[in-house]
Design an enzyme around this catalytic site. Structure first.
Site, PDB file in Angstrom:
ATOM      1  N   LYS A  97      42.911  48.785  30.559  1.00  0.00           N
ATOM      2  CA  LYS A  97      43.093  47.524  29.950  1.00  0.00           C
ATOM      3  C   LYS A  97      44.234  46.824  31.049  1.00  0.00           C
ATOM      4  CE  LYS A  97      44.990  45.029  26.190  1.00  0.00           C
ATOM      5  NZ  LYS A  97      45.277  44.914  24.631  1.00  0.00           N
ATOM      6  N   GLY A 158      49.590  40.396  17.867  1.00  0.00           N
ATOM      7  CA  GLY A 158      50.240  40.773  16.673  1.00  0.00           C
ATOM      8  C   GLY A 158      50.543  39.451  15.694  1.00  0.00           C
ATOM      9  N   ALA A 184      43.379  40.831  20.588  1.00  0.00           N
ATOM     10  CA  ALA A 184      44.377  40.250  19.778  1.00  0.00           C
ATOM     11  C   ALA A 184      44.089  39.155  18.886  1.00  0.00           C
ATOM     12  CB  ALA A 184      45.349  39.677  21.122  1.00  0.00           C
ATOM     13  N   GLY A 185      44.672  39.178  17.848  1.00  0.00           N
ATOM     14  CA  GLY A 185      44.662  37.753  16.809  1.00  0.00           C
ATOM     15  C   GLY A 185      43.794  38.329  15.731  1.00  0.00           C
ATOM     16  N   THR A 207      46.895  45.724  15.204  1.00  0.00           N
ATOM     17  CA  THR A 207      48.107  45.760  14.233  1.00  0.00           C
ATOM     18  C   THR A 207      47.514  45.622  12.694  1.00  0.00           C
ATOM     19  OG1 THR A 207      49.061  44.391  15.917  1.00  0.00           O
ATOM     20  CG2 THR A 207      49.753  44.149  13.727  1.00  0.00           C
TER      21      THR A 207
END
Lengths: 257, 66, 367
Positions: A97, A158, A184-185, A207
């Protein structure tokens, strides 16, 4: 149902990729991975601590998972390439990644440097999954550079703010032939459903699972969400337009005059 | 002699090869990758690399990440 | 990769079998998708979809207004030479046809341009037959040079050129290229294009792509309806447009839906294409390619054109003659008979009446 996600030479049954950062303890990870039914697991590469050699994180990841190291810490394409090569030398496969971040305020990725690194690493035989700021032209260049999938962010890393970039991701899903993986998010299972309903190929969550009060239960919740969203996408969302062949035909009535 | 390990100076009293150094520091060889003066060196070659003054080592391992 | 390779993917497609499997539900489902793929487009082109034409038209109408507004671009074709070495059996300019061959002098071209410009039009489309002797690229570019003062946009609809020649045309001030494949079915193409450079199917098929690479701003493709099953031709035209638009995202890809008209050679259409078919084609294409231009010529009747203004068409010809020098010298022998002979003024009045603003000038190069 034979709905597989093909990336590189792999056919995946799971569309939930799981990150391993921010867990309160590595020991909780095997149960979380199992509950998520995840097959692709991300890790990061760091300098090994001289005084206290870390417990080996690989001992907490089932062997049949695909390991996807990230290049976090890279501030430009060159550093990402270096981290990727070192990661591959660990002998855990070719997946990488790419994550290039030179913005420490919002942690937004640098698309241009990401494209450079993708090109170099794809040519070296890596299965490259670049993390990017959603942008159509950049995504096209990533395709040309040899990416195996494109991973736009839903919101800054995050931030748990959900699919803030929804409209652009929708365009990427339409226009880019590679799998689009929202990375993400995503802070809640409902947001994972939303991404999958739109036709995202997979989501990468870290997260939201790692920092839940009960990470294992949350991993299970995300598994259900991703599968529900996928099934809804395949089923086709509800109709708004109904045919009205029998009603009056203001636009085409002239054909029958 | 002094070498650099992950950016920090480290003093070595006796001559040793890379494999011996890794063991002496308590690293598990199968969990780390080493960059020796900017080049990734495979574990099989560690015994043949004798450390010299000013050598630069990067020793990295996998940790949690998203 | 060239488009001919992309086309190959569809060579085994069994259209009849695909159409047989389509249900009413399939069509409604396609209409409810925010954007549709190639096979969805084929679903909308199916015989069964004709039963849902009003729903399809409603969506096409909304998509067009959302993407283009309530405006219609007007242009006119300008025939400057009809010498032709090709033998396209359906075309009035066919080499074998006995007709008066003419080409305009540069003075005549200027006079023609001036008359067209006086109607208010700012977009012109230059047409010739294929003849290196009488209408060479040099002759055509000289014509462009002489017309620049009158128009803000000059397009060409001529024989297929090499990429370098298209580049020259762009440098000379040409911003649009129109090239009809006529028929995507290679076997039928061979039967209908007996001689001349145009009988080279592959070279013509690649021409729009060469134009895209040369820096052309607009590339307009199309199949001549009436030569083959219109559903297949409409589908492959859409695939061609989609292929070009994805590969050359900075070029405006547009399509025309020309339907065969009577011409000097008297070649009758092989397949009857009805008004309802044209409506289905245009509306289905609009939903498939919501940002793509659709050009409608004066081959169609005034009545049909009035209705089609609402259904996806974005560009129409006005004040049309298909004869060489027809604007200044009157009709002699034309390439095909037109069916809507309304002047620019009449077309404008019609468009205002239908709730659309006629646009004479869409843009202008700043260099």
């Amino acid at each position: 149902m034979n709905d597989r996600l093909k990336i590189g030479n792999q056919e995946l049954t799971s569309r939930l990729f799981l990150g391993t950062g921010k867990f309160s303890s590595n020991k909780i990870m095997p149960a979380a991975i199992a509950a998520a039914k995840a097959q692709v697991i991300t890790v990061a590469l760091r300098r090994a601590d001289q005084a206290y050699p870390e417990e080996n994180i690989l001992n907490f990841i089932p062997e049949d998972c695909i390991l996807m190291p990230n290049t976090s810490g890279a501030r430009n394409g060159e550093e990402a390439v270096r981290i990727a090569r070192m990661s591959r030398a660990m002998g855990c496969g070719d997946w990488i990644k790419i994550e290039v971040i030179s913005d420490n305020r919002y942690l937004l990725p640098d698309n241009q440097e990401t494209i450079k690194a993708t090109q170099i690493l794809a040519a070296e035989g890596f299965v490259v999954l670049p993390y990017m700021s959603p942008d159509l032209m950049s995504a096209k260049r990533l395709v040309e550079a040899g990416a195996a999938a494109v991973m736009p962010l839903g919101a800054p890393i995050g931030s748990n703010r959900g699919l803030q970039t929804k409209e652009i991701i929708r365009i990427l899903i339409e226009e880019i032939e590679l799998p689009i993986i929202v990375d993400a998010g995503i802070g809640k299972p409902s947001e994972a459903v939303e991404a999958m309903e739109m036709g995202a190929a997979a989501v990468l969550v870290n997260t939201a699972v790692a920092t839940a009060n009960d990470p294992v239960a949350m991993a299970g919740a995300f598994d259900l969400a991703v599968r529900a969203g996928r099934q809804a996408y395949l089923a086709g969302l509800g109709r708004v337009i109904q045919s009205n062949a029998s009603a009056s035909s203001p636009l085409t009535g002239f054909l029958h005059e | 002699m002094e070498i650099s390990v992950n950016g920090k100076p480290v003093k070595i009293e006796i001559a040793m090869n890379l494999a011996q150094f890794i063991q002496s520091r308590g690293f598990k060889p199968q969990t780390v990758v080493i960059e020796y003066n900017g080049e990734i060196v495979k574990a099989q070659t560690w015994e043949g690399i004798v450390l010299k003054p000013h050598d630069r080592l990067e020793i990295v391992t996998f940790v949690g990440g998203g | 990769m060239k488009f001919i390779d992309e086309l190959e993917k569809y060579s085994e497609l069994d259209y009849e079998a695909y159409f047989r499997k389509i249900t009413d539900d399939d069509i409604i489902n396609v209409l409810n998708k925010p954007s549709i793929n190639r096979l969805d487009y084929l679903t909308l082109l199916s015989p069964l979809a004709e039963n849902h034409l009003e729903a399809i038209a409603k969506r096409a109408n909304q998509d067009t207004i959302r993407n283009f507004g309530r405006v219609m671009q007007l242009f006119t074709p300008m025939y400057i030479a009809n010498y032709c070495i090709n033998q396209c059996v359906y075309c009035g300019f066919n080499h074998e046809n006995k007709l008066k061959r003419v080409k305009l002098s540069m003075e005549e071209i200027k006079a023609e341009g001036k008359l067209i410009a006086e109607t208010g039009l700012k977009h012109v489309l230059i047409l010739t037959g294929e003849s290196q002797e009488h209408s060479s690229p040099d002759y055509i570019l000289q014509a462009v040079e002489n017309l620049k003062g009158f128009f803000t946009s000059i397009s060409i609809e001529i024989y297929s050129l090499e990429e370098a020649e298209y580049k020259h045309a762009v440098e000379a001030g040409v911003d649009g290229m129109t090239m009809f494949q006529e028929v995507y079915d290679a076997d039928i193409y061979k039967e209908l294009h007996l001689a001349g450079p145009k009988s080279n199917y592959a070279f013509r098929l690649d021409a729009p792509e060469r134009a895209c690479r040369s820096g052309m701003r607009t590339v307009n493709i199309g199949a001549l309806l009436g030569l083959n099953d219109w559903r297949k031709e409409a589908f492959l035209t859409g695939v061609h447009a989609d292929y070009l638009q994805r590969k050359y995202s900075d070029v405006e890809i547009a399509v025309s839906t020309p339907r065969m008209r009577p011409s000097v050679g008297g070649f009758p259409p092989r397949v009857l294409v009805k008004d309802i078919n044209i409506v289905q084609y245009i509306t289905a294409y609009r939903i498939f390619m919501p940002r793509s231009g659709i050009t409608l010529s004066s081959r169609e009747s005034a009545k049909l054109r009035n209705h089609l203004a609402h259904l996806g068409v974005t560009k129409m010809s006005a004040g049309v003659t298909t004869a060489v020098g027809g604007h200044s010298k009157g009709e002699e022998v034309s390439q095909f008979d037109i069916s809507d002979s309304r002047s620019v003024r009449e077309m404008s009045a019609m468009l205002y009446g239908e709730g659309y603003q006629p646009i004479y000038k869409d843009w202008q190069a700043l260099v």
